[in-house]
Motif scaffolding. Structure first.
Motif, PDB file in Angstrom:
ATOM      1  N   GLY A 142       0.806  -1.207   0.000  1.00 16.70           N
ATOM      2  CA  GLY A 142       0.000   0.000   0.000  1.00 16.70           C
ATOM      3  C   GLY A 142       0.846   1.267   0.000  1.00 16.70           C
ATOM      4  N   VAL A 143       0.207   2.386  -0.231  1.00 17.04           N
ATOM      5  CA  VAL A 143       0.901   3.689  -0.215  1.00 17.04           C
ATOM      6  C   VAL A 143       1.246   4.058   1.220  1.00 17.04           C
ATOM      7  N   ARG A 144       2.507   4.548   1.431  1.00 18.75           N
ATOM      8  CA  ARG A 144       2.952   4.910   2.788  1.00 18.75           C
ATOM      9  C   ARG A 144       2.148   6.093   3.299  1.00 18.75           C
ATOM     10  N   GLY A 145       1.648   5.953   4.507  1.00 19.83           N
ATOM     11  CA  GLY A 145       0.857   7.018   5.085  1.00 19.83           C
ATOM     12  C   GLY A 145       1.710   8.182   5.585  1.00 19.83           C
ATOM     13  N   GLU A 146       1.062   9.293   5.907  1.00 18.67           N
ATOM     14  CA  GLU A 146       1.761  10.456   6.424  1.00 18.67           C
ATOM     15  C   GLU A 146       2.282  10.194   7.833  1.00 18.67           C
ATOM     16  N   ARG A 147       3.381  10.893   8.151  1.00 22.06           N
ATOM     17  CA  ARG A 147       4.005  10.723   9.468  1.00 22.06           C
ATOM     18  C   ARG A 147       3.118  11.313  10.552  1.00 22.06           C
ATOM     19  N   GLY A 148       2.924  10.561  11.595  1.00 18.76           N
ATOM     20  CA  GLY A 148       2.078  11.029  12.679  1.00 18.76           C
ATOM     21  C   GLY A 148       2.763  12.079  13.554  1.00 18.76           C
ATOM     22  N   ASP A 149       1.968  12.745  14.364  1.00 20.69           N
ATOM     23  CA  ASP A 149       2.510  13.752  15.290  1.00 20.69           C
ATOM     24  C   ASP A 149       3.340  13.077  16.372  1.00 20.69           C
ATOM     25  N   PRO A 150       4.414  13.776  16.826  1.00 23.44           N
ATOM     26  CA  PRO A 150       5.234  13.189  17.911  1.00 23.44           C
ATOM     27  C   PRO A 150       4.409  12.996  19.173  1.00 23.44           C
ATOM     28  N   GLY A 151       4.684  11.935  19.846  1.00 17.32           N
ATOM     29  CA  GLY A 151       3.995  11.677  21.099  1.00 17.32           C
ATOM     30  C   GLY A 151       4.544  12.524  22.232  1.00 17.32           C
ATOM     31  N   GLU A 152       3.817  12.605  23.305  1.00 13.84           N
ATOM     32  CA  GLU A 152       4.260  13.379  24.468  1.00 13.84           C
ATOM     33  C   GLU A 152       5.449  12.678  25.145  1.00 13.84           C
ATOM     34  N   PRO A 153       6.400  13.481  25.687  1.00 13.69           N
ATOM     35  CA  PRO A 153       7.558  12.869  26.361  1.00 13.69           C
ATOM     36  C   PRO A 153       7.114  11.999  27.530  1.00 13.69           C
ATOM     37  N   GLY A 154       7.782  10.911  27.669  1.00 13.10           N
ATOM     38  CA  GLY A 154       7.475  10.032  28.792  1.00 13.10           C
ATOM     39  C   GLY A 154       8.094  10.527  30.092  1.00 13.10           C
ATOM     40  N   ASP A 155       7.703   9.933  31.166  1.00 15.12           N
ATOM     41  CA  ASP A 155       8.259  10.292  32.473  1.00 15.12           C
ATOM     42  C   ASP A 155       9.724   9.887  32.556  1.00 15.12           C
ATOM     43  N   ALA A 156      10.469  10.673  33.327  1.00 11.69           N
ATOM     44  CA  ALA A 156      11.899  10.385  33.502  1.00 11.69           C
ATOM     45  C   ALA A 156      12.074   9.041  34.210  1.00 11.69           C
ATOM     46  N   GLY A 157      12.996   8.278  33.694  1.00 12.25           N
ATOM     47  CA  GLY A 157      13.263   6.996  34.320  1.00 12.25           C
ATOM     48  C   GLY A 157      14.076   7.129  35.594  1.00 12.25           C
ATOM     49  N   SER A 158      14.134   6.121  36.354  1.00 13.28           N
ATOM     50  CA  SER A 158      14.914   6.133  37.595  1.00 13.28           C
ATOM     51  C   SER A 158      16.402   6.014  37.282  1.00 13.28           C
ATOM     52  N   PHE A 159      17.233   6.511  38.207  1.00  8.96           N
ATOM     53  CA  PHE A 159      18.678   6.448  38.031  1.00  8.96           C
ATOM     54  C   PHE A 159      19.152   4.992  38.088  1.00  8.96           C
ATOM     55  N   GLY A 160      20.060   4.700  37.183  1.00 10.19           N
ATOM     56  CA  GLY A 160      20.619   3.360  37.190  1.00 10.19           C
ATOM     57  C   GLY A 160      21.662   3.183  38.283  1.00 10.19           C
ATOM     58  N   LEU A 161      22.129   1.988  38.423  1.00  6.58           N
ATOM     59  CA  LEU A 161      23.145   1.697  39.422  1.00  6.58           C
ATOM     60  C   LEU A 161      24.471   2.342  39.025  1.00  6.58           C
ATOM     61  N   ARG A 162      25.219   2.744  40.025  1.00  7.22           N
ATOM     62  CA  ARG A 162      26.504   3.377  39.769  1.00  7.22           C
ATOM     63  C   ARG A 162      27.482   2.365  39.188  1.00  7.22           C
ATOM     64  N   GLY A 163      28.166   2.770  38.127  1.00  7.01           N
ATOM     65  CA  GLY A 163      29.108   1.872  37.478  1.00  7.01           C
ATOM     66  C   GLY A 163      30.397   1.718  38.258  1.00  7.01           C
ATOM     67  N   PHE A 164      31.171   0.753  37.866  1.00 10.60           N
ATOM     68  CA  PHE A 164      32.454   0.523  38.514  1.00 10.60           C
ATOM     69  C   PHE A 164      33.449   1.596  38.085  1.00 10.60           C
ATOM     70  N   PRO A 165      34.412   1.946  38.952  1.00  8.43           N
ATOM     71  CA  PRO A 165      35.425   2.945  38.583  1.00  8.43           C
ATOM     72  C   PRO A 165      36.213   2.488  37.368  1.00  8.43           C
TER      73      PRO A 165
END
Length: 218
Positions: free
Chosen positions: A61-84
């Motif tokens: 089929g013919v490619r449809g038009e690009r949709g509107d950007p979605g709303e930003p999601g909530d900030a994720g939680s901080f990951g674990l601290r990496g090794f030095p």
């Protein structure tokens, strides 16, 4: 209709017992159609048929038009601290910066009553750069910039009384300028700048800030 059916059945039974087998009542005359029976229960579902063959794919089929950007999601939680990380290798030693230094601090070895001439301080507390000349009694500027000068003198009069005199100044000097301490005026031979093992008369100066080419003055 139902009474006639019952009567016919009884008559048939009686006739067979009294006068022989004449046959059933239904053989003598046609019966009336009975009432239709109730609908039977639905039958069971039949077995599923075999899957049919996969049909040919249709045109894209013919490619449809690009949709509107979605709303930003909530900030994720901080990951674990990496090794030095692994420490990096030590860098090469840099060149030692050039430091501009110019300073002196000198004192009198003996009392003097010299007027209208530089007071010569010959006792050096500090004169590493030798910018102060202990023969002429003058400081010569080799590094243009802002300088601070101060003096603290013990003064003796003919009455043998001792007094103190001090002062300071910040001045801007260029290369070749000279600074010295001097008593002005005739008729002041009645006093002198005093110095002994217990009293010092000191002249001090040092560079506050060099003025390099291209840099503005303070």
């Amino acid at each position: 209709m139902a009474g006639w059916l019952v009567l016919c059945v009884l008559a048939g039974v009686w006739s067979r017992g009294q006068a022989g087998d004449w046959g059933s009542c239904a053989e003598l005359m046609g019966g009336v159609p009975g009432t239709p029976g109730l609908d039977g229960q639905p039958g069971r579902d039949g077995r599923e048929g075999r899957p049919g063959e996969l049909g040919e794919g249709g045109d894209g089929g013919v490619r449809g038009e690009r949709g509107d950007p979605g709303e930003p999601g909530d900030a994720g939680s901080f990951g674990l601290r990496g090794f030095p990380g692994v420490p990096g290798s030590q860098g090469q030693s840099g060149e030692e910066p050039f430091v501009y230094r110019s300073a002196f601090s000198v004192g009198l070895r003996a009392s003097t009553s010299t007027v209208d001439a530089p007071v010569v301080f010959t006792k050096a507390f500090y004169n590493e750069q030798h910018h102060y000349d202990n023969i002429s009694g003058k400081f010569r500027c080799f590094i243009p910039g802002l300088y601070f000068f101060t003096f603290h003198l013990t003064v003796q009069f003919l009455t043998s009384d001792l007094d103190q005199a001090s002062g300071s100044a910040v001045v801007s000097l260029t290369h070749g300028d000279q600074v010295w301490l001097q008593v002005y005026g005739t008729g002041r031979e009645e006093g002198r700048i005093y110095a002994d093992v217990n009293n010092d008369s000191i002249f001090t100066g040092f560079l506050l800030r060099p003025c390099l080419p291209g840099q503005p003055w303070w």
